[in-house]
Design an enzyme around this catalytic site. Sequence first.
Site, PDB file in Angstrom:
ATOM      1  CG  ASN A 121      46.636  33.181  49.102  1.00  0.00           C
ATOM      2  OD1 ASN A 121      45.889  33.553  48.194  1.00  0.00           O
ATOM      3  ND2 ASN A 121      46.983  31.925  49.272  1.00  0.00           N
ATOM      4  CG  ASP A 123      46.391  33.103  53.875  1.00  0.00           C
ATOM      5  OD1 ASP A 123      47.642  33.092  53.817  1.00  0.00           O
ATOM      6  OD2 ASP A 123      45.675  32.366  53.162  1.00  0.00           O
ATOM      7  CG  HIS A 138      46.781  40.773  45.905  1.00  0.00           C
ATOM      8  ND1 HIS A 138      45.958  39.793  45.414  1.00  0.00           N
ATOM      9  CD2 HIS A 138      47.283  41.424  44.805  1.00  0.00           C
ATOM     10  CE1 HIS A 138      45.941  39.842  44.085  1.00  0.00           C
ATOM     11  NE2 HIS A 138      46.756  40.802  43.687  1.00  0.00           N
ATOM     12  CB  CYS A 149      53.722  59.236  58.500  1.00  0.00           C
ATOM     13  SG  CYS A 149      53.393  57.876  59.632  1.00  0.00           S
ATOM     14  CB  CYS A 167      49.416  56.539  62.512  1.00  0.00           C
ATOM     15  SG  CYS A 167      51.190  56.534  62.213  1.00  0.00           S
ATOM     16  CB  CYS A 170      51.689  61.038  61.827  1.00  0.00           C
ATOM     17  SG  CYS A 170      50.550  60.060  60.837  1.00  0.00           S
TER      18      CYS A 170
HETATM   19  P1  OAD Z   1      39.939  32.522  43.520  1.00  0.00           P
HETATM   20  O1  OAD Z   1      38.923  32.313  44.570  1.00  0.00           O
HETATM   21  O2  OAD Z   1      39.586  33.377  42.352  1.00  0.00           O
HETATM   22  O3  OAD Z   1      40.371  31.121  42.941  1.00  0.00           O
HETATM   23  C1  OAD Z   1      40.709  30.033  43.765  1.00  0.00           C
HETATM   24  C2  OAD Z   1      41.211  28.919  42.893  1.00  0.00           C
HETATM   25  O4  OAD Z   1      41.661  27.871  43.743  1.00  0.00           O
HETATM   26  C3  OAD Z   1      40.149  28.295  41.970  1.00  0.00           C
HETATM   27  O5  OAD Z   1      40.686  28.191  40.657  1.00  0.00           O
HETATM   28  C4  OAD Z   1      39.902  26.916  42.572  1.00  0.00           C
HETATM   29  O6  OAD Z   1      39.601  25.944  41.585  1.00  0.00           O
HETATM   30  C5  OAD Z   1      41.241  26.630  43.217  1.00  0.00           C
HETATM   31  N1  OAD Z   1      41.196  25.683  44.359  1.00  0.00           N
HETATM   32  C6  OAD Z   1      40.198  25.451  45.227  1.00  0.00           C
HETATM   33  N2  OAD Z   1      40.557  24.537  46.159  1.00  0.00           N
HETATM   34  C7  OAD Z   1      41.827  24.173  45.855  1.00  0.00           C
HETATM   35  C8  OAD Z   1      42.773  23.279  46.442  1.00  0.00           C
HETATM   36  N3  OAD Z   1      42.484  22.545  47.537  1.00  0.00           N
HETATM   37  N4  OAD Z   1      43.994  23.161  45.876  1.00  0.00           N
HETATM   38  C9  OAD Z   1      44.313  23.890  44.760  1.00  0.00           C
HETATM   39  N5  OAD Z   1      43.467  24.754  44.172  1.00  0.00           N
HETATM   40  C10 OAD Z   1      42.239  24.898  44.701  1.00  0.00           C
HETATM   41  O7  OAD Z   1      41.260  33.050  44.244  1.00  0.00           O
HETATM   42  P2  OAD Z   1      42.526  33.803  43.628  1.00  0.00           P
HETATM   43  O8  OAD Z   1      42.839  33.318  42.271  1.00  0.00           O
HETATM   44  O9  OAD Z   1      43.582  33.759  44.646  1.00  0.00           O
HETATM   45  O10 OAD Z   1      42.585  39.917  45.394  1.00  0.00           O
HETATM   46  O11 OAD Z   1      41.981  35.290  43.524  1.00  0.00           O
HETATM   47  C11 OAD Z   1      42.872  36.290  43.120  1.00  0.00           C
HETATM   48  C12 OAD Z   1      42.557  37.573  43.788  1.00  0.00           C
HETATM   49  O12 OAD Z   1      41.172  37.880  43.627  1.00  0.00           O
HETATM   50  C13 OAD Z   1      42.712  37.554  45.301  1.00  0.00           C
HETATM   51  O13 OAD Z   1      44.055  37.726  45.711  1.00  0.00           O
HETATM   52  C14 OAD Z   1      41.873  38.702  45.723  1.00  0.00           C
HETATM   53  C15 OAD Z   1      40.675  38.529  44.816  1.00  0.00           C
HETATM   54  O14 OAD Z   1      40.122  39.688  44.375  1.00  0.00           O
HETATM   55  C16 OAD Z   1      42.446  40.984  46.180  1.00  0.00           C
HETATM   56  O15 OAD Z   1      41.745  40.987  47.175  1.00  0.00           O
HETATM   57  C17 OAD Z   1      43.234  42.169  45.735  1.00  0.00           C
END
Ligand code: OAD
Length: 266
Positions: A121, A123, A138, A149, A167, A170
């Site tokens: 995340n 965030d 990420h 730079c 920036c 630079c």
């Molecule tokens: P996803 O949106 O792919 O998956 C979110 C997961 O959280 C799903 O498996 C849901 O079932 C689960 N979920 C939903 N609510 C929940 C809760 N209250 N408690 C626990 N689990 C819950 O998100 P990520 O796996 O984080 O990368 O995605 C990976 C990466 O894909 C991100 O970091 C981003 C994206 O492309 C970049 O931007 C580089």
Amino acid sequence: MNEKAVESLPTNFSGFPFAMNLVREKLNEARRVVILTGAGISAESGVPTFRSGGGASVWRGMPFEQLSSAEMVERDLPLVWEWFDYRRGVVGDCKPNAAHRALARWQQSDHFDSFTLVTQNIDGLHAAAGSIDVLELHGNIWRARCDSCGALRDLRAVPPRERPPVCAVCGHAMRPDVVLFGENLQIDVLQRAHERAAECDMCLVVGTSALVYPAASLPEVARAGGAFVVEVNPELTPLSALCHATLRGRAGDILPLLLHDGELND
Ligand code: OAD
């Protein structure tokens, strides 16, 4: 928290109560722990997830893979900033939830010899909850980076007026300090996460669809190194079959119950 209270939760624990009890036991015994989190851990804070209908997947008719891409930075950096301004607007109103707070308390306790929190995340909610040394695979939505730079800028401490921000060192146009599609992760952060995963005796995977590599390889590395691997997620993922235990439910319901000796939780 007693078993009756656990049973009354509105979530469906897979194999409950066996899985829950087993995970508690293992976590209490564990000395070196790695936690991998994804968008799901912030869902209860109001941050949209990417792949489970959370609403972060399309903006102005464009898929996030296209907006958050290295190609788009080259083609239209101001648009990339607009997209990240929009996302900062969403995240800026969100507060850490019970799951973020539980992890911060686990780290602050002396329970583990080694505690590593790795997140996909961007965030900043783990840090807002009090977690330190978070390995942000990420990047972070609250930072800008100069590709010329290497200077970094905290967007909350020094909010830029112009888009893209310039920036201060630079004069080059800055970009969001996040890993975009088509880019590699920062090698030192990834390496540290892999090392900790290879050495840990327990790995908890919370709120990730486990579809994006190399982040999704960490539980595999942990398992290959002999760790007990647990998934906390309301849904099945490609990782579920690799896990020793799966807790089907929301992170904010489950994590505060895992180290339940009173001192460590709400
Ligand atoms: P996803 O949106 O792919 O998956 C979110 C997961 O959280 C799903 O498996 C849901 O079932 C689960 N979920 C939903 N609510 C929940 C809760 N209250 N408690 C626990 N689990 C819950 O998100 P990520 O796996 O984080 O990368 O995605 C990976 C990466 O894909 C991100 O970091 C981003 C994206 O492309 C970049 O931007 C580089």
